[in-house]
Write an enzyme that holds these catalytic residues in place. Structure first.
Site, PDB file in Angstrom:
ATOM      1  N   ASP A 119      -3.368 -18.245   0.159  1.00  0.00           N
ATOM      2  CA  ASP A 119      -4.373 -18.904  -0.692  1.00  0.00           C
ATOM      3  C   ASP A 119      -5.085 -20.005   0.085  1.00  0.00           C
ATOM      4  OD1 ASP A 119      -1.907 -20.200  -0.675  1.00  0.00           O
ATOM      5  OD2 ASP A 119      -1.990 -20.826  -2.772  1.00  0.00           O
ATOM      6  N   ASP A 139      -6.483  -6.898   4.111  1.00  0.00           N
ATOM      7  CA  ASP A 139      -7.605  -6.220   3.463  1.00  0.00           C
ATOM      8  C   ASP A 139      -8.542  -7.256   2.846  1.00  0.00           C
ATOM      9  OD1 ASP A 139      -9.096  -4.066   2.301  1.00  0.00           O
ATOM     10  OD2 ASP A 139      -8.116  -4.493   0.399  1.00  0.00           O
ATOM     11  N   TYR A 165       0.823  -1.209   0.000  1.00  0.00           N
ATOM     12  CA  TYR A 165       0.000   0.000   0.000  1.00  0.00           C
ATOM     13  C   TYR A 165       0.862   1.266   0.000  1.00  0.00           C
ATOM     14  CZ  TYR A 165      -4.732  -1.825   0.809  1.00  0.00           C
ATOM     15  OH  TYR A 165      -5.953  -2.409   0.684  1.00  0.00           O
ATOM     16  N   ASP A 206     -12.426  -8.899   4.425  1.00  0.00           N
ATOM     17  CA  ASP A 206     -13.702  -8.851   3.696  1.00  0.00           C
ATOM     18  C   ASP A 206     -14.299 -10.252   3.615  1.00  0.00           C
ATOM     19  OD1 ASP A 206     -13.434  -6.121   3.149  1.00  0.00           O
ATOM     20  OD2 ASP A 206     -14.191  -6.340   1.104  1.00  0.00           O
ATOM     21  N   LYS A 259       2.886 -15.573   2.056  1.00  0.00           N
ATOM     22  CA  LYS A 259       3.056 -16.290   0.781  1.00  0.00           C
ATOM     23  C   LYS A 259       4.552 -16.562   0.671  1.00  0.00           C
ATOM     24  CE  LYS A 259       1.403 -17.898  -3.130  1.00  0.00           C
ATOM     25  NZ  LYS A 259       0.477 -19.041  -3.223  1.00  0.00           N
TER      26      LYS A 259
HETATM   27  C1  IPM Z   1     -10.417  -1.038   4.068  1.00  0.00           C
HETATM   28  C2  IPM Z   1     -10.661  -0.398   2.732  1.00  0.00           C
HETATM   29  C3  IPM Z   1      -9.502   0.531   2.413  1.00  0.00           C
HETATM   30  C4  IPM Z   1      -8.243  -0.318   2.355  1.00  0.00           C
HETATM   31  C5  IPM Z   1      -9.672   1.373   1.155  1.00  0.00           C
HETATM   32  C6  IPM Z   1     -10.952   2.174   1.170  1.00  0.00           C
HETATM   33  C7  IPM Z   1      -8.492   2.275   0.913  1.00  0.00           C
HETATM   34  O1  IPM Z   1     -10.850  -1.364   1.758  1.00  0.00           O
HETATM   35  O2  IPM Z   1     -10.291  -0.295   5.072  1.00  0.00           O
HETATM   36  O3  IPM Z   1     -10.368  -2.269   4.144  1.00  0.00           O
HETATM   37  O4  IPM Z   1      -7.942  -0.917   1.317  1.00  0.00           O
HETATM   38  O5  IPM Z   1      -7.540  -0.385   3.361  1.00  0.00           O
HETATM   39 MG    MG Z   2     -10.966  -3.354   2.524  1.00  0.00          MG
END
Ligand code: IPM
Ligand code: MG
Length: 358
Positions: free
Chosen positions: A225, A249, A142, A253, A193
């Protein structure tokens, strides 16, 4: 008791609406429970670009530094997508994380028993789920340099980013994860990884070294993975997970959907002193912004995390979490967690219901 200061950054899309519900809870705790917390609002993301031309104005960063705690909604939206990536709303979020040195991002994935039916996985696979993902937040690809899109001699364009971690960056987030594991079931799984990427091989080695200081914690390693597969196959094998910025990240999710909705999950981003910024893990959802549809629970639970981790009010944190549980017990649901026989509420009404249940 001294009055603490909270900087509130509603941001874009559904951000202002969900943050408003958390502030209702905050005011209720102040009026009825003696919580000593003042707050002021600031600009970030697209809202800040519109007002000042910068997704993270200097005034916001200095207000964040002066505050005891920051509560953030969400940033970004189609309106700002045509802008160069280096000045988009998301960059404001990355810059505040880096500026405040919030290297440890705690993302719990907890299944409320009332929502077992809302998960896309079988109830027996997710019942009782309680995972803590610790995501490194201020390093890795990042932030790595060099980055960009360049023109090759052939005339073709080439995009490039850099995954980079120093030992110290790995070590400090590993310590956070081991300390959390000590307070939970004493199991920590580090995700990398290491079979392909040198940077994550170093990650594995440094986590292993830090692990020598925590003989009480059972440390394991897993390739990312395989972790993605295992999270869907048998998520309850995990307790605390620690991983780099990008893997964290993606995996957070994924983990959120085990719990039924990404609209339920809060997060804490902490610095070395435990000072922090708190935000739902979901985005600004521009498609439903302004329609009273968003689920404010992730933001309300982020406030609860702030009460627990930074404001030293574990009792009030538990009350907020219990109020959310009570609302779910009453069969009240926002659209994202709606199921048969439940009563559907909008964002505002869900905020009011949580305050009433406090
Ligand atoms: C998160 C989001 C952010 C990230 C984006 C909005 C920059 O997806 O907080 O998980 O990738 O960190
Ligand atoms: Mg995110």
């Amino acid at each position: 008791m001294t009055t603490k200061k909270m900087l509130v950054l509603p941001g874009d899309g559904i951000g202002p609406a969900i943050v408003a519900q958390a502030l209702k809870v905050c005011r209720a705790l102040r009026d009825r429970d003696g919580l000593c917390l003042d707050y002021e609002e600031g600009l970030i993301g697209g809202a800040a670009i519109d007002a000042t031309g910068d997704p993270l104005p200097e005034a916001t960063l200095s207000a964040a530094r002066a505050a005891d705690v920051v509560l953030l909604g969400a940033v970004g939206g189609p309106k700002w997508e045509p802008l160069d990536i280096s000045v988009r709303p998301e960059r404001g979020l990355l810059r505040i994380r880096a500026g405040l040195e919030l290297f440890a991002n705690l993302r719990p994935a907890i299944l409320y028993p009332q929502l077992a039916a809302a998960s896309t996985l079988k109830p027996e696979v997710v019942a009782g789920l309680d995972i803590m993902i610790v995501r490194e937040l201020t390093g890795g690809i990042y932030f790595g340099e060099p980055r960009g899109v360049r023109r090759l001699a052939s005339g073709e364009r080439q995009g490039y980013n850099t995954e980079v971690y120093s030992e110290g960056e790995i070590r400090r987030v590993a310590h956070t994860a081991f300390e959390l594991a000590l307070k939970r079931s004493r199991r920590l799984c580090s995700i990398d990884k290491a079979n392909v990427l040198e940077c994550t091989e170093l990650w594995r080695n440094v986590v292993e070294e830090v692990g020598c200081e925590y003989p009480q914690v059972a440390l394991s390693h897993m390739y990312v993975d395989n972790c993605a597969m295992q999270l869907v196959r048998a998520p309850k094998q995990f307790d605390v997970i620690v991983t780099n910025n990008m893997f964290g990240d993606i995996l957070s999710d994924l983990a959120s959907m085990l719990t039924g909705s990404i609209g339920m999950l809060p997060s804490a981003s902490l610095d070395e002193q435990g000072k922090g910024m708190y935000e739902p893990i979901h985005g600004s959802a521009p498609d439903i912004a302004g329609r009273d549809l968003a689920n404010p629970i992730a933001t309300v639970l982020s406030l609860a995390m702030a009460l627990r981790y930074t404001l030293n009010e574990p009792g009030l944190a538990a009350r907020v979490e219990q109020a959310v549980g009570r609302v779910l017990d009453q069969g009240l649901r926002t659209a994202d967690i709606m199921s048969d026989g439940m009563r559907k509420l909008g964002t505002e009404a869900m905020g009011d219901a949580i305050v009433a249940a406090l």
